[in-house]
Structure formats: C-alpha cells, structure tokens
Motif scaffolding. Structure first.
Motif, PDB file in Angstrom:
ATOM      1  N   VAL A  59     -94.309  11.787  -0.454  1.00 37.73           N
ATOM      2  CA  VAL A  59     -93.352  11.471  -1.379  1.00 37.73           C
ATOM      3  C   VAL A  59     -94.196  10.973  -2.610  1.00 37.73           C
ATOM      4  O   VAL A  59     -95.108   9.936  -2.310  1.00 37.73           O
ATOM      5  CB  VAL A  59     -92.354  10.418  -1.023  1.00 37.73           C
ATOM      6  CG1 VAL A  59     -91.329   9.973  -2.115  1.00 37.73           C
ATOM      7  CG2 VAL A  59     -91.909  10.885   0.053  1.00 37.73           C
ATOM      8  N   GLU A  60     -93.873  11.314  -3.887  1.00 39.69           N
ATOM      9  CA  GLU A  60     -94.434  10.482  -4.848  1.00 39.69           C
ATOM     10  C   GLU A  60     -93.284  10.105  -5.885  1.00 39.69           C
ATOM     11  O   GLU A  60     -92.600  10.894  -6.332  1.00 39.69           O
ATOM     12  CB  GLU A  60     -95.258  11.392  -5.750  1.00 39.69           C
ATOM     13  CG  GLU A  60     -96.110  10.821  -6.666  1.00 39.69           C
ATOM     14  CD  GLU A  60     -97.468  11.717  -7.426  1.00 39.69           C
ATOM     15  OE1 GLU A  60     -98.043  11.228  -8.245  1.00 39.69           O
ATOM     16  OE2 GLU A  60     -97.385  12.702  -7.119  1.00 39.69           O
ATOM     17  N   ALA A  61     -93.369   8.799  -6.550  1.00 40.75           N
ATOM     18  CA  ALA A  61     -92.510   8.401  -7.490  1.00 40.75           C
ATOM     19  C   ALA A  61     -93.027   8.117  -8.809  1.00 40.75           C
ATOM     20  O   ALA A  61     -94.283   7.351  -8.827  1.00 40.75           O
ATOM     21  CB  ALA A  61     -91.623   7.368  -6.908  1.00 40.75           C
ATOM     22  N   ILE A  62     -92.686   8.726 -10.025  1.00 46.09           N
ATOM     23  CA  ILE A  62     -93.702   8.715 -11.084  1.00 46.09           C
ATOM     24  C   ILE A  62     -92.428   8.196 -12.200  1.00 46.09           C
ATOM     25  O   ILE A  62     -91.297   8.282 -12.158  1.00 46.09           O
ATOM     26  CB  ILE A  62     -94.114   9.911 -11.645  1.00 46.09           C
ATOM     27  CG1 ILE A  62     -93.274  11.026 -11.845  1.00 46.09           C
ATOM     28  CG2 ILE A  62     -95.175  10.246 -10.670  1.00 46.09           C
ATOM     29  CD1 ILE A  62     -93.803  12.395 -12.734  1.00 46.09           C
ATOM     30  N   ASP A  63     -93.138   7.776 -12.986  1.00 45.69           N
ATOM     31  CA  ASP A  63     -92.366   7.445 -14.598  1.00 45.69           C
ATOM     32  C   ASP A  63     -92.099   8.801 -15.249  1.00 45.69           C
ATOM     33  O   ASP A  63     -93.002   9.208 -15.849  1.00 45.69           O
ATOM     34  CB  ASP A  63     -93.330   6.524 -15.385  1.00 45.69           C
ATOM     35  CG  ASP A  63     -92.424   6.062 -16.708  1.00 45.69           C
ATOM     36  OD1 ASP A  63     -91.639   6.762 -17.235  1.00 45.69           O
ATOM     37  OD2 ASP A  63     -92.790   4.958 -17.276  1.00 45.69           O
ATOM     38  N   ASN A  64     -91.009   9.271 -15.004  1.00 47.97           N
ATOM     39  CA  ASN A  64     -90.763  10.427 -15.643  1.00 47.97           C
ATOM     40  C   ASN A  64     -90.771  10.578 -17.153  1.00 47.97           C
ATOM     41  O   ASN A  64     -91.103  11.530 -17.881  1.00 47.97           O
ATOM     42  CB  ASN A  64     -89.342  10.981 -15.189  1.00 47.97           C
ATOM     43  CG  ASN A  64     -89.365  12.522 -15.199  1.00 47.97           C
ATOM     44  OD1 ASN A  64     -90.106  13.205 -14.726  1.00 47.97           O
ATOM     45  ND2 ASN A  64     -87.984  12.931 -15.757  1.00 47.97           N
ATOM     46  N   THR A  65     -90.259   9.519 -17.851  1.00 49.50           N
ATOM     47  CA  THR A  65     -90.365   9.379 -19.353  1.00 49.50           C
ATOM     48  C   THR A  65     -91.661   9.484 -19.911  1.00 49.50           C
ATOM     49  O   THR A  65     -92.259  10.139 -20.778  1.00 49.50           O
ATOM     50  CB  THR A  65     -89.635   8.125 -20.029  1.00 49.50           C
ATOM     51  OG1 THR A  65     -88.178   8.134 -19.095  1.00 49.50           O
ATOM     52  CG2 THR A  65     -89.393   7.946 -21.324  1.00 49.50           C
ATOM     53  N   ALA A  66     -92.738   8.657 -19.419  1.00 50.56           N
ATOM     54  CA  ALA A  66     -94.019   8.907 -19.752  1.00 50.56           C
ATOM     55  C   ALA A  66     -94.569   9.972 -19.408  1.00 50.56           C
ATOM     56  O   ALA A  66     -95.410  10.683 -20.358  1.00 50.56           O
ATOM     57  CB  ALA A  66     -94.727   7.534 -19.029  1.00 50.56           C
ATOM     58  N   ALA A  67     -94.228  10.680 -18.338  1.00 55.89           N
ATOM     59  CA  ALA A  67     -94.967  11.953 -18.062  1.00 55.89           C
ATOM     60  C   ALA A  67     -94.492  13.003 -19.022  1.00 55.89           C
ATOM     61  O   ALA A  67     -95.328  13.752 -19.300  1.00 55.89           O
ATOM     62  CB  ALA A  67     -94.657  12.259 -16.713  1.00 55.89           C
ATOM     63  N   ALA A  68     -93.203  12.971 -19.443  1.00 55.10           N
ATOM     64  CA  ALA A  68     -92.673  13.714 -20.326  1.00 55.10           C
ATOM     65  C   ALA A  68     -93.167  13.777 -21.500  1.00 55.10           C
ATOM     66  O   ALA A  68     -93.213  14.955 -22.373  1.00 55.10           O
ATOM     67  CB  ALA A  68     -91.147  13.704 -20.457  1.00 55.10           C
ATOM     68  N   LYS A  69     -93.902  12.754 -21.912  1.00 51.10           N
ATOM     69  CA  LYS A  69     -94.533  12.567 -23.481  1.00 51.10           C
ATOM     70  C   LYS A  69     -95.863  13.313 -23.304  1.00 51.10           C
ATOM     71  O   LYS A  69     -96.440  13.447 -24.484  1.00 51.10           O
ATOM     72  CB  LYS A  69     -94.704  11.283 -23.719  1.00 51.10           C
ATOM     73  CG  LYS A  69     -93.306  10.629 -23.855  1.00 51.10           C
ATOM     74  CD  LYS A  69     -93.422   9.132 -24.453  1.00 51.10           C
ATOM     75  CE  LYS A  69     -91.864   8.464 -24.619  1.00 51.10           C
ATOM     76  NZ  LYS A  69     -92.031   7.279 -24.755  1.00 51.10           N
ATOM     77  N   GLU A  70     -96.454  13.794 -22.120  1.00 51.87           N
ATOM     78  CA  GLU A  70     -97.746  14.146 -21.935  1.00 51.87           C
ATOM     79  C   GLU A  70     -97.830  15.758 -22.231  1.00 51.87           C
ATOM     80  O   GLU A  70     -97.046  16.384 -21.517  1.00 51.87           O
ATOM     81  CB  GLU A  70     -98.295  13.979 -20.598  1.00 51.87           C
ATOM     82  CG  GLU A  70     -98.779  12.639 -20.395  1.00 51.87           C
ATOM     83  CD  GLU A  70     -99.828  11.979 -20.988  1.00 51.87           C
ATOM     84  OE1 GLU A  70    -100.997  12.642 -21.023  1.00 51.87           O
ATOM     85  OE2 GLU A  70     -99.744  11.241 -21.863  1.00 51.87           O
ATOM     86  N   SER A  71     -98.520  16.171 -23.091  1.00 53.22           N
ATOM     87  CA  SER A  71     -98.323  17.615 -23.352  1.00 53.22           C
ATOM     88  C   SER A  71     -98.871  18.648 -22.160  1.00 53.22           C
ATOM     89  O   SER A  71     -98.509  19.781 -21.905  1.00 53.22           O
ATOM     90  CB  SER A  71     -99.089  18.110 -24.749  1.00 53.22           C
ATOM     91  OG  SER A  71    -100.488  17.540 -24.657  1.00 53.22           O
ATOM     92  N   THR A  72     -99.838  17.876 -21.384  1.00 56.69           N
ATOM     93  CA  THR A  72    -100.521  18.462 -20.259  1.00 56.69           C
ATOM     94  C   THR A  72    -100.564  17.554 -19.275  1.00 56.69           C
ATOM     95  O   THR A  72    -101.870  16.887 -18.842  1.00 56.69           O
ATOM     96  CB  THR A  72    -101.919  18.919 -20.591  1.00 56.69           C
ATOM     97  OG1 THR A  72    -102.632  17.973 -21.177  1.00 56.69           O
ATOM     98  CG2 THR A  72    -102.031  20.059 -21.710  1.00 56.69           C
TER      99      THR A  72
END
Length: 191
Positions: A59-72
């Motif tokens: 299981v991995e829980a991530i900051d989806n908003t921050a990850a969405a801002k990454e182009s790669t």
C-alpha cells in the motif's frame, strides 16, 4: 500504448486536477477502480474491494495534488509519499481493510505515516495486488475533508464509506455494497 505506471497515474492525476480546479470528476464506475473511505475516530479507513483469490501485497498513500503537478512523476520516488508499507501480516489488511498509517500489520515499512509530510488534502492510495504472481497496481484518490466520520471504536464493517468522493454521483455505501459494484482488481488492470 500507456505503460502500467502511466495507466495507474492517469486516473489519479486526472482526479487531482479536477478536484483542484473545482470541477466534479465523472467517470463510469465500471472503468475506474473505486475504493471506500471513512474516518473512524482519528483513523482513516480504506476499503479496497477484492475478489476471493486476490490479496494486497503493498500500500502506498501519496499527495495526489503534488504528484499531479509533476510533468514526469516518478513512482519509485517517495517525494510525495505519506505512507508506504508492504507484505501484510494481518489478514484483514491483505483482504482490503486498510487503516492508513497503521504499520502494525505489515512486515515492511518503507515510509512511516507522516514521516515525510503531513496528511495531504487529496490522498491517492495505491495497492499492489497478488505479488509476485500476476501482480499489478490499482488505486483511487479522494479529498480527505469529504470523508464521512464516525466515532472511535465503530466497527469498520458497519459504516457507510464515502464512494466516488468528489463525483456528481458520490454515495455512502457499506463495504458489501462496494464489493457488489466492483469487479476483481485484476479486471481493472485488464480493462
């Protein structure tokens, strides 16, 4: 053709972008693996629907908003990871009953909850299923503030979980109702 990583992140990143923009996310539930989420006391509970022969390997829980801002976005990086665990020792966790941040039911803890960041407003929870045989990833994203809340000590099997959180057709469903609407996790990978 999308790689497995791109396939998983595309719906999660789209949810984050739409939530951040104030738009409502609309997608056919048959095409998106949907999880249920409830806050019981101070604990964030996730119900991941699985078929009888499926088990959660990690299981991995991530900051989806921050990850969405990454182009790669690099899934191997733990830059946006709130919590990451593997190899459940607890049968309930292996069968989809996850308490976000509870390390006790896992052999491996790569990122203890909150060690790298505070609980983000939009959380993506990703599951690796059936490793090492036929392993693949599924997951869902949700706004933590929209999660239904219950008193501490409430049985997770009796609550109604937030389902399709952030969508026009957001609902409150029991774990059994979520399972009834879901295909096997393997089917979402193959879709």
């Amino acid at each position: 053709m999308l790689t497995q990583r791109q396939w998983l992140m595309a719906p999660l990143l789209a949810v984050a972008a739409l939530l951040a923009s104030g738009c409502e996310y609309v997608a056919p539930s048959d095409d998106i693996y949907e999880i249920g989420v409830a806050r019981i006391g101070d604990e964030l509970h996730v119900f991941a629907p699985l078929c009888d022969d499926e088990r959660i390997a990690s299981v991995e829980a991530i900051d989806n908003t921050a990850a969405a801002k990454e182009s790669t976005f690099d899934r191997e990086s733990t830059r946006f990871t709130y919590w990451k665990v593997a190899e459940p020792t607890d049968d309930r966790a292996a069968r989809g009953w996850i308490v976000v941040g509870d390390d006790a039911g896992y052999q491996k803890v790569s990122v203890p909850a909150g060690s790298a960041m505070e609980l983000p407003e939009t959380l993506a929870v990703m599951f690796r299923i059936n490793d090492p045989e036929a392993g693949h990833s599924v997951g869902g994203a949700f706004e933590v503030g929209r999660v239904p809340t219950y008193p501490a000590g409430t049985d997770p099997e009796t609550v109604k979980y937030g389902y399709n959180l952030g969508a026009k057709n957001e609902e409150r469903l029991t774990a059994s109702e979520i399972s009834d609407r879901s295909k096997c996790a393997l089917d979402y990978y193959r879709s």
